[in-house]
Design an enzyme around this catalytic site. Structure first.
Site, PDB file in Angstrom:
ATOM      1  N   LYS A   2       0.870  -1.180   0.000  1.00 47.92           N
ATOM      2  CA  LYS A   2       0.000   0.000   0.000  1.00 47.92           C
ATOM      3  C   LYS A   2       0.903   1.225   0.000  1.00 47.92           C
ATOM      4  O   LYS A   2       1.424   1.635   1.032  1.00 47.92           O
ATOM      5  CB  LYS A   2      -0.876  -0.023   1.261  1.00 47.92           C
ATOM      6  CG  LYS A   2      -2.223   0.660   1.108  1.00 47.92           C
ATOM      7  CD  LYS A   2      -2.160   2.141   0.786  1.00 47.92           C
ATOM      8  CE  LYS A   2      -1.843   2.973   2.004  1.00 47.92           C
ATOM      9  NZ  LYS A   2      -1.604   4.399   1.619  1.00 47.92           N
ATOM     10  N   GLY A  30       6.550   4.996   8.124  1.00 52.93           N
ATOM     11  CA  GLY A  30       5.710   6.190   8.154  1.00 52.93           C
ATOM     12  C   GLY A  30       5.824   6.883   9.494  1.00 52.93           C
ATOM     13  O   GLY A  30       6.830   6.733  10.203  1.00 52.93           O
ATOM     14  N   THR A  84       5.270   8.093  13.412  1.00 53.11           N
ATOM     15  CA  THR A  84       5.217   7.378  14.693  1.00 53.11           C
ATOM     16  C   THR A  84       3.772   7.186  15.134  1.00 53.11           C
ATOM     17  O   THR A  84       3.412   6.122  15.665  1.00 53.11           O
ATOM     18  CB  THR A  84       6.041   8.157  15.735  1.00 53.11           C
ATOM     19  OG1 THR A  84       7.413   8.049  15.330  1.00 53.11           O
ATOM     20  CG2 THR A  84       5.888   7.597  17.137  1.00 53.11           C
ATOM     21  N   GLU A  85       2.920   8.167  14.900  1.00 56.26           N
ATOM     22  CA  GLU A  85       1.530   8.068  15.363  1.00 56.26           C
ATOM     23  C   GLU A  85       0.829   6.896  14.662  1.00 56.26           C
ATOM     24  O   GLU A  85       0.181   6.080  15.307  1.00 56.26           O
ATOM     25  CB  GLU A  85       0.774   9.385  15.100  1.00 56.26           C
ATOM     26  CG  GLU A  85       1.146  10.501  16.076  1.00 56.26           C
ATOM     27  CD  GLU A  85       2.644  10.828  16.104  1.00 56.26           C
ATOM     28  OE1 GLU A  85       3.266  10.918  15.024  1.00 56.26           O
ATOM     29  OE2 GLU A  85       3.205  10.951  17.220  1.00 56.26           O
ATOM     30  N   GLY A 123       2.302   4.431  13.189  1.00 61.72           N
ATOM     31  CA  GLY A 123       3.018   3.211  13.606  1.00 61.72           C
ATOM     32  C   GLY A 123       2.454   2.648  14.905  1.00 61.72           C
ATOM     33  O   GLY A 123       2.305   1.431  15.058  1.00 61.72           O
ATOM     34  N   GLU A 178       9.363   1.336  10.823  1.00 60.73           N
ATOM     35  CA  GLU A 178      10.406   2.346  10.531  1.00 60.73           C
ATOM     36  C   GLU A 178       9.698   3.691  10.635  1.00 60.73           C
ATOM     37  O   GLU A 178       8.942   4.061   9.741  1.00 60.73           O
ATOM     38  CB  GLU A 178      10.948   2.149   9.112  1.00 60.73           C
ATOM     39  CG  GLU A 178      11.610   0.810   8.853  1.00 60.73           C
ATOM     40  CD  GLU A 178      13.018   0.733   9.384  1.00 60.73           C
ATOM     41  OE1 GLU A 178      13.538   1.767   9.852  1.00 60.73           O
ATOM     42  OE2 GLU A 178      13.592  -0.357   9.353  1.00 60.73           O
ATOM     43  N   CYS A 215      13.340  10.810   7.094  1.00 65.30           N
ATOM     44  CA  CYS A 215      13.139  10.345   8.471  1.00 65.30           C
ATOM     45  C   CYS A 215      14.395  10.540   9.311  1.00 65.30           C
ATOM     46  O   CYS A 215      14.318  10.880  10.489  1.00 65.30           O
ATOM     47  CB  CYS A 215      12.743   8.874   8.463  1.00 65.30           C
ATOM     48  SG  CYS A 215      13.879   7.867   7.510  1.00 65.30           S
ATOM     49  N   GLU A 269       8.937  16.214  14.771  1.00 66.16           N
ATOM     50  CA  GLU A 269       9.478  16.042  13.423  1.00 66.16           C
ATOM     51  C   GLU A 269       8.779  17.043  12.489  1.00 66.16           C
ATOM     52  O   GLU A 269       7.585  16.918  12.225  1.00 66.16           O
ATOM     53  CB  GLU A 269       9.181  14.608  12.969  1.00 66.16           C
ATOM     54  CG  GLU A 269       9.885  14.238  11.709  1.00 66.16           C
ATOM     55  CD  GLU A 269       9.580  12.803  11.290  1.00 66.16           C
ATOM     56  OE1 GLU A 269       8.440  12.354  11.466  1.00 66.16           O
ATOM     57  OE2 GLU A 269      10.500  12.160  10.769  1.00 66.16           O
TER      58      GLU A 269
HETATM   59  P1  NAD Z   1       2.055   8.479   7.476  1.00 65.80           P
HETATM   60  O1  NAD Z   1       2.230   7.684   8.717  1.00 65.80           O
HETATM   61  O2  NAD Z   1       1.033   9.521   7.462  1.00 65.80           O
HETATM   62  O3  NAD Z   1       1.708   7.519   6.254  1.00 65.80           O
HETATM   63  C1  NAD Z   1       2.543   6.439   5.907  1.00 65.80           C
HETATM   64  C2  NAD Z   1       1.709   5.406   5.198  1.00 65.80           C
HETATM   65  O4  NAD Z   1       0.757   4.881   6.122  1.00 65.80           O
HETATM   66  C3  NAD Z   1       0.910   5.950   4.020  1.00 65.80           C
HETATM   67  O5  NAD Z   1       0.893   4.967   3.008  1.00 65.80           O
HETATM   68  C4  NAD Z   1      -0.480   6.133   4.621  1.00 65.80           C
HETATM   69  O6  NAD Z   1      -1.529   6.062   3.703  1.00 65.80           O
HETATM   70  C5  NAD Z   1      -0.557   4.963   5.578  1.00 65.80           C
HETATM   71  N1  NAD Z   1      -1.485   5.142   6.684  1.00 65.80           N
HETATM   72  C6  NAD Z   1      -1.995   6.278   7.195  1.00 65.80           C
HETATM   73  N2  NAD Z   1      -2.814   5.999   8.238  1.00 65.80           N
HETATM   74  C7  NAD Z   1      -2.812   4.666   8.385  1.00 65.80           C
HETATM   75  C8  NAD Z   1      -3.442   3.755   9.301  1.00 65.80           C
HETATM   76  N3  NAD Z   1      -4.228   4.194  10.276  1.00 65.80           N
HETATM   77  N4  NAD Z   1      -3.194   2.436   9.187  1.00 65.80           N
HETATM   78  C9  NAD Z   1      -2.369   1.972   8.223  1.00 65.80           C
HETATM   79  N5  NAD Z   1      -1.746   2.772   7.317  1.00 65.80           N
HETATM   80  C10 NAD Z   1      -1.965   4.093   7.397  1.00 65.80           C
HETATM   81  O7  NAD Z   1       3.496   9.008   7.130  1.00 65.80           O
HETATM   82  P2  NAD Z   1       3.900   9.903   5.886  1.00 65.80           P
HETATM   83  O8  NAD Z   1       3.471  11.281   6.208  1.00 65.80           O
HETATM   84  O9  NAD Z   1       3.468   9.280   4.608  1.00 65.80           O
HETATM   85  O10 NAD Z   1       5.473   9.758   5.899  1.00 65.80           O
HETATM   86  C11 NAD Z   1       6.280  10.541   6.660  1.00 65.80           C
HETATM   87  C12 NAD Z   1       6.709   9.803   7.899  1.00 65.80           C
HETATM   88  O11 NAD Z   1       7.404   8.599   7.528  1.00 65.80           O
HETATM   89  C13 NAD Z   1       7.662  10.591   8.716  1.00 65.80           C
HETATM   90  O12 NAD Z   1       7.304  10.507  10.066  1.00 65.80           O
HETATM   91  C14 NAD Z   1       8.999   9.900   8.447  1.00 65.80           C
HETATM   92  O13 NAD Z   1       9.936  10.076   9.454  1.00 65.80           O
HETATM   93  C15 NAD Z   1       8.587   8.492   8.304  1.00 65.80           C
HETATM   94  N6  NAD Z   1       9.617   7.722   7.587  1.00 65.80           N
HETATM   95  C16 NAD Z   1      10.400   6.843   8.292  1.00 65.80           C
HETATM   96  C17 NAD Z   1      11.420   6.137   7.643  1.00 65.80           C
HETATM   97  C18 NAD Z   1      12.305   5.176   8.400  1.00 65.80           C
HETATM   98  O14 NAD Z   1      12.987   4.393   7.750  1.00 65.80           O
HETATM   99  N7  NAD Z   1      12.325   5.205   9.720  1.00 65.80           N
HETATM  100  C19 NAD Z   1      11.626   6.320   6.279  1.00 65.80           C
HETATM  101  C20 NAD Z   1      10.813   7.226   5.593  1.00 65.80           C
HETATM  102  C21 NAD Z   1       9.804   7.915   6.273  1.00 65.80           C
END
Ligand code: NAD
Length: 498
Positions: free
Chosen positions: A199, A251, A253-254, A256, A273, A307, A404
């Site tokens: 996804k 994605g 932390t929230e 996650g 991650e 990230c 962040e």
């Molecule tokens: P996000 O958490 O909003 O979304 C990430 C993914 O999760 C998207 O595909 C989104 O559609 C999906 N998603 C949203 N709500 C969901 C739910 N309730 N259940 C399941 N999936 C859901 O994050 P973002 O804004 O797309 O990305 C930015 C974040 O990603 C930042 O916090 C960044 O630090 C983190 N990130 C971490 C790494 C790492 O390796 N640690 C790498 C890249 C990005």
């Protein structure tokens, strides 16, 4: 190399260098963007069952690019069922050397079509074409090559243990490195014999869909890699699906934490991650020119949508004025603008919502009395742009130091002693990355033992390699991607017994 006017090779090299810097917009016509994209399930492209679609927007100008199918729970069901069939009938029992061939083929095809992928990534996500071309696409191919190499050697991946695949893996990826994060996830999963339901992020779905097309071109059997596009609800349906044996999420932390709760209900395996608030720690003996370049790369690369970005700068008091002076001059040289222009250093912010979020953090810091210094270069009139920004006069408790921002914003604090530097660097709920800048080797070792971060770079920043495990501590998540450690996350391990 010294050059003379009579040296033909040198003249040719110089000409190439000048050509490289001549203004040039990478052609959009390299990629044929369709008006509508479907889900990729069981080797076929199809609409969502309820016909829902969403729009993907070009951050550089705010305009609609294409309609994309919005998958719901019923589509996730179909994709998981397809992945299960492919797992049980084809992929699980296929010899590793044969699985490897598919991955090698995908890696080579990605290299062959690298310009097309780079342009599409830049149009859909807003990152500078130089980064898509020189970092995202080559690294994505490198991950496929690296893991293809492991597919027939898995018995050597974990000494003393034997590994078998886990089953159907649900993978959810973010928008900051859309193609690269997909490659990080699918390459080890497939190499280990699992099948995938992916996804991708809703603001950047196009390169994941193109990669699924490329997988079909490589002959990957139907159902081994399925892509269900959509937003949070689609991701939530995948993470909670009873037919998924493992979830891998990158994605915020929230989100996650929500996924952790959903998977805990069923005991589904999980790797997370998540976000970060990395600190550069610069000591007064550091090579300042090198540090300035590392700091600039650490926070302005990919508009700070990273990230592991070095979003905090901790600088030793004695050199703070000089370092800040150099940084302020350096950010004036950064070209913010059209992401398809290969001279652009800082592209467009990924979405309007993200632009507002970044602005909110900076306005709040300013209102609280911090000093905000921004590049004075004009920004494009259309699209989502934010100038490179340095914020000083901070105590450490402000949101801009704790949360962040995920944008081109550097929060600066000073320190006196090593112990104070460690305390400040670790004063965060995250634990993904840190950088130490000093000429003293012993200090690098002392600091790296104390900094609570999954990766600590010394006199460098943002260095990646598929062979090197990457991942976080604390609220930055758990599990590793890359290297042998990353393979373990996609295997069920048991001790080898005679
Ligand atoms: P996000 O958490 O909003 O979304 C990430 C993914 O999760 C998207 O595909 C989104 O559609 C999906 N998603 C949203 N709500 C969901 C739910 N309730 N259940 C399941 N999936 C859901 O994050 P973002 O804004 O797309 O990305 C930015 C974040 O990603 C930042 O916090 C960044 O630090 C983190 N990130 C971490 C790494 C790492 O390796 N640690 C790498 C890249 C990005």
């Amino acid at each position: 190399m010294t050059t003379t006017p009579h040296d033909d090779t040198a003249t040719a090299n110089l000409a190439r260098t000048f050509a490289d810097y001549a203004p040039s917009i990478e052609g959009r016509d390299i990629v044929a963007i369709r008006p509508r994209y479907g889900l990729m399930i069981d080797g076929e492209e199809r609409d969502a069952r309820d016909g829902a679609v969403f729009s993907t927007i070009e951050p550089a100008n705010g305009e609609h690019i294409a309609e994309v199918a919005e998958g719901a729970a019923a589509d996730v069901d179909d994709a998981v069922a397809a992945a299960r069939r492919a797992y049980e009938t084809v992929w699980r029992d296929m010899p590793g050397r044969t699985r490897a061939k598919y991955l090698f083929r995908m890696a080579r095809l990605l290299q062959d079509r690298s310009r097309e992928f780079a342009v599409l990534e830049t149009i859909d996500g807003g990152k500078p074409i130089r980064e898509s071309r020189d970092v995202d696409v080559p690294l994505a191919a490198a991950h496929l090559f690296y893991h293809a190499g492991w597919a027939d050697k898995l018995e050597y991946a974990v000494p003393g243990m034997t590994g078998r695949p886990i089953g159907v893996v649900g993978q959810i990826t973010p928008w900051n490195f859309p193609l690269l994060m997909v490659a990080w996830k699918i390459a080890p999963a497939l190499a280990c014999g699992n099948t995938v339901v992916l996804k991708p992020a809703e603001t950047t779905p196009l390169t994941a869909l193109l990669l699924a097309e490329l997988a079909a071109e490589a002959g990957l059997p139907p159902g081994v890699l399925n892509v269900v596009t959509g937003a949070g609800a689609t991701g939530a349906a995948l993470a909670a699906h009873p037919g998924v044996d493992k979830v891998a999420f990158t994605g915020s932390t929230e989100v996650g934490k929500a996924i952790r709760r959903a998977t805990a209900e069923r005991g589904t395996r999980l790797t997370l991650e998540l976000g970060g608030k990395g600190a550069h720690v610069v000591f007064d003996d550091a090579a300042l020119d090198q540090a300035v370049e590392g700091i600039v790369d650490g926070i302005f690369f990919n508009q700070g949508h990273v990230c592991c970005a070095g979003s905090r700068l901790l600088v030793q008091e004695g050199i703070a004025d000089e370092l800040l002076d150099r940084l302020r001059r350096r950010i004036e040289l950064l070209r913010v603008g059209d992401p398809l222009d290969k001279n652009t250093d800082v592209g467009a912010i990924n979405s309007h919502a993200q632009l507002e979020r970044i602005r909110g953090f900076v306005d709040e810091a300013r209102d609280d009395g911090a000093q905000v210094h921004q590049s004075t270069r004009a920004l494009p009139g259309k699209g989502f742009y934010f100038p490179p920004t340095i914020v000083t006069g901070l105590g450490g408790s402000e949101a801009i130091c704790r949360e962040e921002v995920f944008g081109p914003v550097l929060a600066v604090q000073t320190f006196r002693t090593e112990a104070e530097a460690v305390a400040r660097a670790n004063a965060t709920r995250y634990g993904l990355s840190a950088g130490v800048w000093t000429e003293k080797g012993s200090r690098i070792l002392w600091m790296s033992q104390r900094l609570r971060a999954g990766v600590v770079w010394a006199n460098s920043f943002n260095r990646f390699d598929p062979a090197s495990p990457f991942g976080g501590l604390r609220e930055s998540g758990f599990g590793r991607e890359g290297g042998r450690q990353g393979l373990q996350e996609y295997l069920t391990l048991s001790p080898v017994t005679a």
